[in-house]
Design an enzyme around this catalytic site. Structure first.
Site, PDB file in Angstrom:
ATOM      1  N   GLU A 199       0.821  -1.187  -0.077  1.00 35.85           N
ATOM      2  CA  GLU A 199      -0.038   0.002  -0.200  1.00 35.85           C
ATOM      3  C   GLU A 199       0.868   1.072   0.015  1.00 35.85           C
ATOM      4  OE1 GLU A 199      -2.494  -0.621   3.295  1.00 35.85           O
ATOM      5  OE2 GLU A 199      -3.215  -2.645   2.530  1.00 35.85           O
ATOM      6  N   HIS A 258      -2.738   3.906   4.619  1.00 33.55           N
ATOM      7  CA  HIS A 258      -2.910   2.761   4.222  1.00 33.55           C
ATOM      8  C   HIS A 258      -3.491   3.076   2.743  1.00 33.55           C
ATOM      9  CE1 HIS A 258      -2.127  -0.263   7.158  1.00 33.55           C
ATOM     10  NE2 HIS A 258      -1.955   0.622   8.105  1.00 33.55           N
ATOM     11  N   GLU A 283      -7.337   5.283   4.671  1.00 31.07           N
ATOM     12  CA  GLU A 283      -7.214   4.668   3.484  1.00 31.07           C
ATOM     13  C   GLU A 283      -7.279   5.446   2.452  1.00 31.07           C
ATOM     14  OE1 GLU A 283      -6.840   1.613   3.754  1.00 31.07           O
ATOM     15  OE2 GLU A 283      -7.295   0.862   5.942  1.00 31.07           O
TER      16      GLU A 283
END
Ligand code: ZN
EC number: 3.4.17.3
Length: 462
Positions: A88, A216, A308
């Site tokens: 990631e 992430h 994220e």
């Protein structure tokens, strides 16, 4: 002649501060970039390593401060950690961009950035899993990238499932009384975790971090604690249930600051998922155990969220500029959030600084402690609070404080030594991480009834 010199110097300067190009950076390249930024801004940066990966790569941190390497009392410490999952990779590149941006804008006397760097100590770790990254990047080059190739460290361990599990204790303690902060680690914790995890734990124990984000990919959402739901251990399927911390409203606000300053996160629909406001409680999305985010909250003073940032875990190089522009304001605004709530010094009657004093806020069952210099930081939403400072051997002191929306309120405490007869056996609500013993048997069973099952995520782990 002097004009020519000046033009030459300007050209040289321009060349020196030419932006980080929008490309992926392998390990050697990343190290070069960190030192390049340090060389461009030597007076406000420092490069340091917190330890090594399984394969011996350094876990580098770039620090920004007006006094690099020094904790100034009342100046909060904040951190960003990227690339914990080696595959990631956007966070890694964004943190390099951010580093260059902070340096350049400071040099350009951008007042917002000057103020941020002068009032804040910022620690940026672009990669917590440099070994995993190399595996992911090599696979990408050979075009054989699987969804999870390079996610784990070189021992095949998922670092975001590798921290000591403190949640079970806190769920028990919240029901039955007991410490709600700075939960102790098991004696053998070092033998139970990977080298990268151990380095990070030692790092976050040695600085009094106040705020943090862990970057992430695989979805686009700002995820806040807890990550682990109460009924995590149920067999056969993963339980998911909204599992708020005592600081739930604050965490929601921190997550929203990021999502609304981000180019599209707040819109909610991303990567085939929908998250209202672009935020989610971790456990209500999917429950995970031994994550870094919950560990920060339960073991230290640090409030961490997990960002994220991209549907694609390894975005194409051509996407990086757009991603940077979409995240830049959010990355800055999130850092600025460390300047809210209350902060101050805890001292004794002789003006000696008191480390490890406990700061409790009425109505919020989560305390923070003062750092080695006697300063404490307590993030709070605007409102009026009853705040108590306690320290062993001193009488507690309680004050009423009204917190506004902007600057942190300065609230100092000067504690008086307890008189000998008053000292022993005094019970103070929310206090006592010292000398109290955790219950041996933990019974989270009672809480299971309340849970509701929610939709499982469609995608793999983010
Ligand atoms: Zn991840």
């Amino acid at each position: 002649m002097s004009d020519l010199v000046s033009i030459f110097l300007h050209l040289l300067l321009f060349k020196l501060v030419a932006p980080v190009t929008f490309r992926h950076h392998r390990y050697d390249d990343l190290v070069r970039m960190l030192y390049k930024v340090h060389n461009e801004c030597p007076h406000i940066t420092r490069v340091y390593s917190i330890g090594r990966s399984v394969k011996g790569r350094h876990l580098y941190v770039l620090e920004f401060s007006d006094y690099p390497g020094i904790h100034e009392p009342l100046e909060p410490e904040v951190k960003y950690v990227g690339n914990m999952h080696g595959n990631e990779v956007l966070g890694r590149e964004l943190l390099l961009q951010l580093s260059e941006f902070l340096c350049e804008e400071f040099r350009n006397r951008n007042q917002r950035i000057v103020r941020l760097v002068e009032d804040t100590r910022i620690h940026i770790m672009p990669s917590m899993n440099p070994d995993g990254y190399e595996v992911a990047a090599a696979a990408q080059e050979r075009d054989i990238s699987g969804y999870l190739v390079g996610r784990n460290n070189a021992n095949g361990v998922d670092l975001n499932r590798n921290f000591p599990d403190l949640n079970t204790y806190i769920y028990y303690n919240e029901k039955n009384g007991g410490p709600n902060h700075h939960l102790p680690l098991p004696d053998n914790w070092k033998s139970q975790v990977e080298p990268e995890t151990q380095a990070v734990i030692q790092w976050i124990r040695s600085f009094n971090f106040v705020l943090s984000a862990n970057l992430h990919g695989g979805a686009v959402v700002a995820n806040y604690p807890y990550d682990k739901s109460l009924g995590h251990r149920v067999r056969g399927f993963r339980r998911t249930a909204n599992t708020p911390t005592p600081d739930d409203k604050l965490f929601q606000k921190l997550a929203k600051i990021y999502s609304y300053a981000h180019g599209w996160m707040h819109q909610g629909w991303n990567c085939g998922d929908y998250f209202p406001d672009g935020i989610t409680n971790g456990a209500s999305w999917y429950s995970l155990s031994k994550g870094m985010q919950d560990f920060n909250y339960l073991h230290t003073n640090c409030f961490e969220i997990t960002l994220e940032l991209s549907c694609d875990k390894f975005p194409l190089q051509g996407e990086l500029q757009r991603e940077w522009l979409g995240n830049r304001e959010a990355l800055i605004q999130f850092l600025e959030q460390v300047h809210q709530g209350i902060k101050g010094m805890v001292r004794d009657e002789n003006y000696n600084n008191l480390a490890d004093a406990v700061i409790s806020v009425g109505g919020i069952n989560h305390d923070v402690t003062s750092g080695a210099h006697g300063d404490y930081f307590r993030l709070l939403l605007p409102g009026t609070y009853t705040v108590t400072a306690t320290a062993p051997g001193f009488d507690p002191e309680t004050v009423s404080v009204t917190v506004g929306p902007a600057e942190p309120k300065l609230v100092n405490f000067q504690l008086k030594r307890s008189t000998p007869q008053a000292a022993p056996k005094r019970r103070i609500p929310n206090s006592g991480h010292r000398g109290r013993v955790l219950p041996k048997k933990v019974q989270p069973r009672a809480a299971r009834k309340k849970e509701t099952l929610m939709k499982q995520p469609q995608r793999g782990p983010a």
